[in-house]
Design an enzyme around this catalytic site. Structure first.
Site, short mmCIF file in Angstrom:
data_model
loop_
_atom_site.label_atom_id
_atom_site.label_comp_id
_atom_site.label_asym_id
_atom_site.label_seq_id
_atom_site.Cartn_x
_atom_site.Cartn_y
_atom_site.Cartn_z
CB ILE A 1 133.55 -52.62 22.11
CG1 ILE A 1 134.10 -51.91 20.87
CG2 ILE A 1 132.04 -52.57 22.13
CD1 ILE A 1 133.67 -52.57 19.56
CD GLU B 1 135.16 -55.58 12.36
OE1 GLU B 1 134.55 -56.64 12.35
OE2 GLU B 1 134.59 -54.49 12.17
MO1 MOS Z 1 132.48 -56.67 14.61
S1 MOS Z 1 132.51 -58.67 14.17
O1 MOS Z 1 131.84 -55.91 13.34
O2 MOS Z 1 132.01 -56.48 16.15
#
Ligand code: MOS
Length: 784
Positions: free
Chosen positions: A487, A744
């Protein structure tokens, strides 16, 4: 078809040595990404006989479709089909949401009926030979509605508020785990210093550069989906349920992902529609939604409200903490982020209470968006902490210090490790915090008022069960396979580093394959769990290989390592080595262990996982464990955010001029990638604090600024100097490799740090994000 690193394009390290975990390493797929050879989900656009789909979405937010005139659409040359609720109805089943142990962002099924539940709902999909014909057909569809007055958001007539089920742990009754201890209301009323304030955060959208899309092709009853995903096994199982077929007949290919941030963690409605159309037409079908459709056909971050009450003694010690949150959601679904799980547990406080409310409106269902609970809930808590510091005339760093704790206050569970104050001290030093004059409006640079603020950052250390296969060829090449999601975080590089470290081979001898649901399953790429979950399972597979090579080597009569302790043998420099200096070439070790390649499949169960977690992983319903959700301990990564803002004395323009973040997140697998990611988080944090907001038309419950022209985000000129500091941290409890994850962590805390800095610059407290100049106009000028 999986994404893989490319042997030939990865330059070998100069000394040919295998890098170790923790070596700052350029991405193994960096060249593929910058030269354009990396393929994204949207890039699968040239299947033979490919048909194209275009969505028609609802103009109204609430009501019924009374008629759809398909004739003008069908008259467009090249249009093949028009799918409406009459075509689909109950032929696509509603999916289960994550809360229901499913995979969907919503329980609303696509084109299920004539009912409209939010603006921008899919009301038709036109399929044609070309994208242009599909688009023209969709624009020519004549849909008429019986509209009802919608409820847009908080305070809208008709919006329904309910107490949310607490985010209970699996197996517990709702509400059983609501964070609460002592007599918070009584202690608050009795506290010498009281803060009682309300805060508000706006609607935000992920706005990934890659649009929402899907391409579906059927062959002999088997479905292949090309779609960027954070949750391939969830998509596979969810689609199978929606379409009434076996999951083994579905393959999801999700190569490079052009932006995820939670958007692609749950299955959206369009995917099953595209698969349905492809089956109906007997042709592959590709949908590429527009950016504005992306605002409504999938999830977003809902607006939130908070009331925070902090009671403290004159020494700054918290005596009461009460955090109430309100979150908007759709009519039928109760998605919420419920951040009181963490916000009530990070400071020492004997009396704590909390409540979360969901507010149902005529909106699409919100969902995961980067650091879902922490972003809104810590804006509120960390703003309130700053207000408390001001009320106490205490330095805000010292306020965190007197309330620091190694145990959470609700049940007394210990943190596995916690370096909040070391992070504050490191960031304060780098920032020059000691030079701060605490009086608001006291610092100035020409026409600009200067403010310094800080706040706590944290993020739960989550893990999921994971599987991987590692294969060592007789030539010493290694293949690592797992259905992980690239990602943008560099997971392939992290896995290559672990493999190099454990098998002693150079990076250019390692091929990492991810991005295909036919590979051994990996958990959803959410909650910052991937690096911890996947590096540990790959290390296990590598250890299995090492042990097998070692076992064969020590057993071999006449071999160089005969009789050695197999547990002491290590792989390095293409050799199997004993501590006493004996060694044999890797190739010999491989041929002793196996006539062909040595292959190892490994499974890893994280601490706190349920016994059925691996079975559920194969079924696509990975439950992540960690953070404040464990029954016996707290697992979090911590950081401290410092920001300098400049507010123009007359125009009230606000600029961020400096940001320093210091973080402790366990063992860092690749410091180069980690720093980049944390820096990206800091930039996003500044963006959220100063720019981002999806504006809602309250009359029509529609989004106004549903494009990148009007959804404000920073450009390079808005991004100041950013410093990112990584503190060393050993935490053997979180997992074998001591990895916490940090995807995050970098943006949490920035919102409050900016608001606190703006207060310091101006004396004006902004409790409603984003902080824009209009909110500072008309306020009393700061003392200067
Ligand atoms: Mo994230 S909002 O845990 O992709």
């Amino acid at each position: 078809m999986a994404v893989s690193t490319n042997h030939t394009s990865t330059p070998a390290p100069k000394d040919d040595a295998a890098p170790a975990i923790g070596a700052a390493t350029s991405r193994v797929d960096g060249r593929a990404k910058v030269t354009g050879s990396a393929r994204y989900g949207s890039d699968f656009n040239n299947a033979p006989n490919l048909a194209h789909a275009y969505l028609h979405t609802s103009r109204i937010a609430r009501g019924r479709i009374t008629a759809i005139d398909e004739a003008p659409a069908r008259a467009v040359p090249g249009v093949l089909d028009v799918l409406t609720w009459r075509t689909i109805g109950d032929r696509i089943k509603p999916g289960k949401t994550f809360k229901q142990k499913g995979y969907m962002g919503t329980t609303m099924a696509p084109l299920a009926s004539d009912r409209v539940q939010y603006a921008g709902q899919i009301v038709a999909m036109v399929v044609a030979d070309t994208f242009e014909a599909a688009r023209e057909g969709a624009h020519r569809l004549a849909v008429t509605y019986a509209a009802e007055a919608p409820s847009a958001t908080f305070d809208s007539p008709g919006a329904e508020t309910e107490v949310a089920e607490s985010s209970s742990k699996e197996g517990e009754e709702p509400g059983e785990d609501k964070p609460k201890v002592g007599d918070a209301a009584g202690a608050f009323a009795a506290a010498p210093v009281q803060i009682d304030q309300r805060y508000e955060t706006p609607t935000q959208h992920h706005n990934t550069i890659e649009m929402m899309h899907s391409t579906a092709a059927w062959s002999a009853g088997k479905l292949t989906i090309w779609e960027s995903s954070q949750n391939m096994h969830g998509f596979r199982n969810g689609l199978a349920e929606q379409l009434g077929i076996d999951a083994s007949d579905v393959r999801v290919i999700s190569p490079y992902v052009g932006g995820a941030f939670g958007l692609r963690g749950s299955l959206s409605q369009h995917t099953a529609l595209v698969a349905f159309a492809a089956r109906k037409l007997g042709r592959p079908v590709r949908l590429e939604a527009t950016r504005s459709q992306g605002f409504t056909i999938t999830t977003y971050r809902a607006e939130t409200r908070h009331r925070v009450r902090l009671g403290a003694g004159r020494d700054g010690k918290l005596q009461a903490l009460i955090h109430e949150g309100w979150e908007v959601t759709s009519r039928p679904d109760s998605y919420k982020v419920a951040g009181t799980d963490a916000s009530t547990r990070i400071y020492a406080c004997p009396n704590v209470d909390s409540e979360v409310y969901t507010v149902h409106a005529d909106r699409n269902t919100p969902g995961f968006m980067r650091s879902p609970p922490e972003i809104p809930y810590f804006f509120a808590l960390e703003s309130a902490m700053d207000e408390l510091a001001v009320a106490l005339n205490m330095d805000p760093v010292e306020l965190r210090r007197v309330n620091d704790t190694m145990k959470e206050p609700i049940k007394g569970l210990p943190y596995t490790s916690r370096q909040l104050m070391p992070a504050f001290d490191a960031a304060a030093k780098a920032f020059g915090w000691a030079g701060r004059d605490p009086r608001p409006g006291s610092m100035r640079d020409g026409d600009w008022l200067v403010g310094w603020g800080c706040a706590t950052s944290l993020y739960p250390t989550n893990m999921g069960p994971a599987t991987a296969r590692v294969t060592l060829s007789p030539q010493g090449k290694v293949k690592v396979q797992t259905a992980a999601h690239e990602i943008g975080t560099g997971i392939m590089t992290a896995l290559a580093l672990v493999t190099a470290d454990r098998l002693g081979v150079a990076l250019d001898a390692i091929l990492v394959e991810v991005g295909d649901s036919d590979l051994p399953p990996a958990p959803v790429a959410g909650g910052s769990n991937s690096t911890a979950s996947l590096c540990n399972v790959v290390a296990k597979a590598c250890e299995d290989i090492r042990a097998r090579l070692a076992g064969a080597a020590v057993a071999a009569e006449g071999g160089a390592l005969h009789g050695a302790d197999p547990a002491a043998l290590t792989l390095a420099g293409d050799q199997l080595r004993a501590p006493d200096g004996r060694a044999e070439p890797l190739a010999d070790a491989i041929s002793r262990a196996s006539p062909g390649a040595v292959e190892a499949y490994a499974e890893n169960m994280p601490h706190g996982a349920k016994p059925d977690a691996l079975r559920n992983l194969y079924k696509g319903t990975t439950g992540l464990v960690g953070g404040a959700k464990l029954k016996d301990r707290m697992q979090f990564a911590f950081g401290a955010q410092f920001v300098e803002v400049q507010v123009h004395a007359r125009t009230r323009e606000v600029r961020a001029s400096r940001a320093v973040g210091a973080y402790a997140a366990g063992r860092i697998v690749n410091p180069k990638a980690a720093k980049s990611q944390l820096m990206g988080g800091q930039i996003w944090g500044l963006s959220a604090a100063l720019h981002e907001s999806t504006e809602i038309d309250r009359r029509h419950a529609r989004y106004y600024n549903d494009d990148l022209a009007e959804y404000l985000m920073p450009v390079s000129a808005d991004v100041p100097a950013i410093e990112t500091i990584l503190l060393p941290e050993d935490d053997a409890a979180v997992n074998d490799l001591g990895i916490k994850g940090l995807g995050e962590l970098g943006n949490v805390g920035l919102n409050a740090a900016v608001a606190n800095a703006v207060f310091h610059a101006t004396g004006v407290r902004i409790r409603e994000l984003p902080i824009r100049m209009e909110k500072l106009l008309g306020e009393p000028a700061a003392r200067t």
